[in-house]
Design a protein around this motif. Sequence first.
Motif, PDB file in Angstrom:
ATOM      1  N   MET A   1       0.829  -1.297  -0.201  1.00 11.97           N
ATOM      2  CA  MET A   1      -0.089   0.044  -0.074  1.00 11.97           C
ATOM      3  C   MET A   1       0.903   1.196   0.008  1.00 11.97           C
ATOM      4  O   MET A   1       1.883   1.140   0.691  1.00 11.97           O
ATOM      5  CB  MET A   1      -0.936  -0.005   1.175  1.00 11.97           C
ATOM      6  N   ARG A  74      -8.248   7.915  -2.397  1.00  9.77           N
ATOM      7  CA  ARG A  74      -8.766   6.759  -2.433  1.00  9.77           C
ATOM      8  C   ARG A  74      -7.942   6.059  -3.842  1.00  9.77           C
ATOM      9  O   ARG A  74      -7.486   5.113  -4.254  1.00  9.77           O
ATOM     10  CB  ARG A  74     -10.077   6.309  -2.378  1.00  9.77           C
ATOM     11  N   GLU A  75      -8.364   6.713  -4.987  1.00  2.00           N
ATOM     12  CA  GLU A  75      -8.227   6.759  -6.116  1.00  2.00           C
ATOM     13  C   GLU A  75      -6.547   6.640  -6.421  1.00  2.00           C
ATOM     14  O   GLU A  75      -6.094   5.611  -7.222  1.00  2.00           O
ATOM     15  CB  GLU A  75      -8.641   7.778  -7.193  1.00  2.00           C
ATOM     16  N   GLN A  78      -5.233   3.302  -5.253  1.00  2.35           N
ATOM     17  CA  GLN A  78      -5.464   2.141  -5.978  1.00  2.35           C
ATOM     18  C   GLN A  78      -4.777   2.045  -7.252  1.00  2.35           C
ATOM     19  O   GLN A  78      -4.406   0.902  -7.918  1.00  2.35           O
ATOM     20  CB  GLN A  78      -6.867   2.243  -6.440  1.00  2.35           C
ATOM     21  N   ASP A  79      -3.958   2.991  -7.644  1.00  4.77           N
ATOM     22  CA  ASP A  79      -2.896   2.744  -8.704  1.00  4.77           C
ATOM     23  C   ASP A  79      -1.634   2.259  -8.369  1.00  4.77           C
ATOM     24  O   ASP A  79      -1.273   2.192  -7.354  1.00  4.77           O
ATOM     25  CB  ASP A  79      -2.396   4.351  -9.140  1.00  4.77           C
TER      26      ASP A  79
END
Length: 79
Positions: A1, A74-75, A78-79
């Motif tokens: 993460m 959040r976006e 996620q990458d």
Amino acid sequence: MNTVTMYWRPGCAFCIRLRAQLRLARIPYRKVNIWRDPDAAAFVRSVADGNETVPTVVVGGHPAMVNPSVRRIREALQD
């Protein structure tokens, strides 16, 4: 993460709101007070057209985001 770093300063209502939203979303983050860290303040000025606009958030290797929404954070995660 990816790591989330939030640059903030005391008394900033936008920072308080984003911190609460990040906690509710259970997104861990690191806080950096730009009034106590001159290098952090210089970084924020470098990405905010010379201004100390906070919150400024960095997610991993993504470009800095000035006053982002939790959705944008959040976006980026996620990458």
